[in-house]
Design an enzyme around this catalytic site. Structure first.
Site, PDB file in Angstrom:
ATOM      1  CD  GLU A  37      -4.477  -2.651   1.099  1.00  0.00           C
ATOM      2  OE1 GLU A  37      -3.442  -2.108   1.549  1.00  0.00           O
ATOM      3  OE2 GLU A  37      -5.014  -3.643   1.631  1.00  0.00           O
ATOM      4  CB  THR A  71       1.479  -1.324   1.359  1.00  0.00           C
ATOM      5  OG1 THR A  71       1.135  -2.717   1.376  1.00  0.00           O
ATOM      6  CG2 THR A  71       0.305  -0.549   0.791  1.00  0.00           C
ATOM      7  CD  GLU A  86      -0.130   3.996  -0.166  1.00  0.00           C
ATOM      8  OE1 GLU A  86      -0.540   3.410   0.874  1.00  0.00           O
ATOM      9  OE2 GLU A  86      -0.892   4.458  -1.028  1.00  0.00           O
ATOM     10  CG  ASP A 137      -9.553   2.084   9.153  1.00  0.00           C
ATOM     11  OD1 ASP A 137      -8.696   2.660   8.474  1.00  0.00           O
ATOM     12  OD2 ASP A 137     -10.317   1.202   8.699  1.00  0.00           O
TER      13      ASP A 137
END
Length: 580
Positions: free
Chosen positions: A286, A446, A484, A202
């Site tokens: 998520e 992921t 991902e 982030d």
């Protein structure tokens, strides 16, 4: 820290790159990063050994194949020459069309896996405009020329409905979607009902809408809470999902209204440009509890995390469940012996392998309730999403976290605190897959790029085994699986692992099934660095060719040369645009 679009392409110019930090609540701070330092910067500590958090271990590099060709680097045009040649805009050659099939991973027959690229978190500014439009335009054209199927973008609740409940400003998103349409790129739009800031990668801070924050100030129990009373504002507690706590609306109604407004505003793009709606279900988008918050150093990898069930709404549900089970004494609190965020399983009575509370009658009751609350949360929101986007031509997806640390233990403690009731004795991913299957949704997972040996083995990390378990669960539930990468990787070794995992080739037997799509994290300056870009173009081509292709990696690189030459002027043009 990940970089914003402001300097995403600047590394290619070989000059210092101005690095802007998040400026939502404070004055801008500027640093300088050289192209070389960008290229060599270490990855997140999630891939580091526990004892050496500043050192990255990708494992041994694979040996060079006899057919490896140096031609990519040798024949690459000088960027300054390419920039001058770009006086007349280069028209990107059309990429080979790959149908974006979502009928199920089991229905794909070696057609190849379409690759999407995740956009920067700050693609739309706090002023609801496209960030660095000229550079974005060149970047999207480069991605299309490289054969990328499309892009994934976060549509932030905290930007669009920021000022007032029911007042939506789609500003920059309308422009960004039109850019994608112009370049023939498909879009996975993420309904991001979470806060940006505090998680891995982030680079900006985008809080929940102001009016939501005001309601949380009035009633702090709207936020997830741990046993020490610490509040987490990343995402509203699912305990209040169906209560009218947001100015007369329930959180689920707010999410539904947002999705409905998105549908109505972009109806002309649904099914054509916009092909997928990924519905945010928790922190980082998520389906999970915020059990391992990195913000303020609360949690560090590979800690077990902590249960998030101590707001009054969750405790009220727990009390009712305990009374229904005839065990009212179990309803006053969660486990009191489950340790702290940074403990390891054997440090705690609840998670230890021998005689651990997780495997007791009480543990089974609590973990069953905790995980079912998460499944019910997903079920409620998917019911709304399915109704809203029905017959619109888009698919619905949900993202599930790849919690691979301590996977080799009996209790799987980090998965349990996140809400995944997965232990050595129980499959926690099949119920999730079955819930998604009921709504025809895609299971997006992921950590596809990771290998077991790259992770700290003292923490019994096993991402490959975890991916295999999830893949088998989705096949059993007949739900499509997409993937991902959890962390940025630009090396062939990671690309090869993604190819292996996306082919669903486990134990040398996968039939003709493949993942239905792969989303690459993320568009940033490292991706556009010359060597990384060449590898990425070859990777995209290999993914699209699917299982039927038997070409060696180096042959694909040579075939990708043309696209590398075509796209470099676009990248340089974007870098020049950033200087003005």
């Amino acid at each position: 820290m990940a970089m914003s679009i402001t300097h995403q392409i600047g590394a290619l110019a070989g000059t210092p790159i101005p690095l802007e930090t998040g400026n939502t609540n404070s004055a801008e701070t500027t640093a300088t990063v050289s192209a070389a330092s960008v290229r060599k910067s270490p990855a997140s500590s999630l891939r580091c050994k526990v004892q050496k958090s500043d050192a990255v271990d990708f494992g041994p590099s694979p040996p060079l194949s006899p057919c490896r060709s140096p031609v990519l680097g040798a024949t690459r045009a000088d960027l300054s020459v390419a920039c001058r040649a770009f006086a007349t805009e280069v028209e990107a050659p059309p990429a080979r069309d790959v149908e974006y099939r979502r009928g199920g991973a089991q229905d794909k027959k070696g057609e190849g896996v379409p690759v999407y690229v995740m956009m920067p978190l700050d693609s739309v500014t706090m002023n609801n405009a496209v960030n660095r439009r000229k550079a974005m335009n060149a970047s999207l054209q480069a991605l299309k020329s490289a054969g990328v199927e499309g892009i994934m973008m976060d549509v932030w609740w905290g930007l669009v409905e920021r000022e007032a409940a029911g007042s939506y400003n789609w500003g920059g998103y309308a422009e960004l979607l039109e850019l994608a349409k112009k370049h023939g790129l498909k879009v996975q739009a993420v309904m991001s009902f979470h806060q940006c800031g505090g998680n891995v990668g982030d680079s900006v801070t985008i809080p929940l809408p102001k009016w939501v924050g005001e309601e949380i100030e009035k009633d702090p129990d709207l936020a997830y809470t741990d046993q020490w009373g610490r509040r987490n504002h990343e995402y509203l507690s699912l305990g209040c999902d169906t209560l009218p706590v947001l100015k007369g609306r329930t959180p689920v109604q707010c999410y539904a209204d947002f999705m409905r407004a998105f549908r109505d505003n972009f109806n002309h793009l649904l099914g054509d440009t916009i092909v997928e709606i990924q519905v945010g279900m928790g922190p980082a988008g998520e389906l999970r509890y915020p059990s391992y918050p990195e913000q303020n150093g609360i949690w560090r990898f590979p800690g077990i995390g902590a249960f998030q069930c101590y707001d009054k709404y969750m405790l009220s549900s727990l009390k009712a469940a305990a009374e229904a089970a005839g065990k009212s004494e179990w309803g006053s609190t969660g486990p009191t012996d489950a340790g702290e965020y940074n403990n390891w399983p054997e440090d705690t009575p609840f998670f230890r392998k021998e005689g651990g509370g997780w495997n007791s009658s009480y543990g089974e009751f609590f973990l069953g309730w905790y995980s079912q609350m998460l499944l019910d949360h997903g079920d409620r929101i998917l019911m709304s999403a399915k109704s809203i986007f029905e017959n619109s031509g888009v698919k619905i997806s949900v993202k599930v976290a790849g919690i691979h640390w301590h996977y080799g233990t009996r209790s799987h403690a980090p998965e349990l605190t996140a809400g995944y009731y997965n232990t050595r004795l129980r499959d926690g991913y099949l119920p999730i897959a079955q819930m998604l299957a009921r709504h025809g949704a895609i299971f997006n997972f992921t950590c596809i790029e990771m290998r077991d040996h790259e992770q700290p083995q003292d923490a019994l990390c096993a991402p490959e085994k975890l991916v295999k378990q999830v893949a088998l669960a989705t096949q059993k539930a007949r739900v499509p699986l997409a993937g991902e990468n959890a962390l940025p990787r630009y090396d062939d070794y990671a690309h090869e692992q993604i190819l292996q995992a996306s082919s669903l080739n486990f134990d040398g037997n996968s039939g003709e099934s493949e993942m239905c799509a792969f989303t690459y994290l993320r568009m940033n300056p490292q991706l556009f660095q010359a060597d990384n870009w060449g590898r990425f173009v070859a990777f995209v081509k290999k993914m699209k060719e699917g299982k039927g292709a038997n070409k060696c990696w180096e042959q694909v690189e040579r075939e990708a040369e043309h696209f590398v030459h075509i796209t470099e002027p676009l990248v340089q043009e974007a870098a020049v645009a950033l200087m003005h």
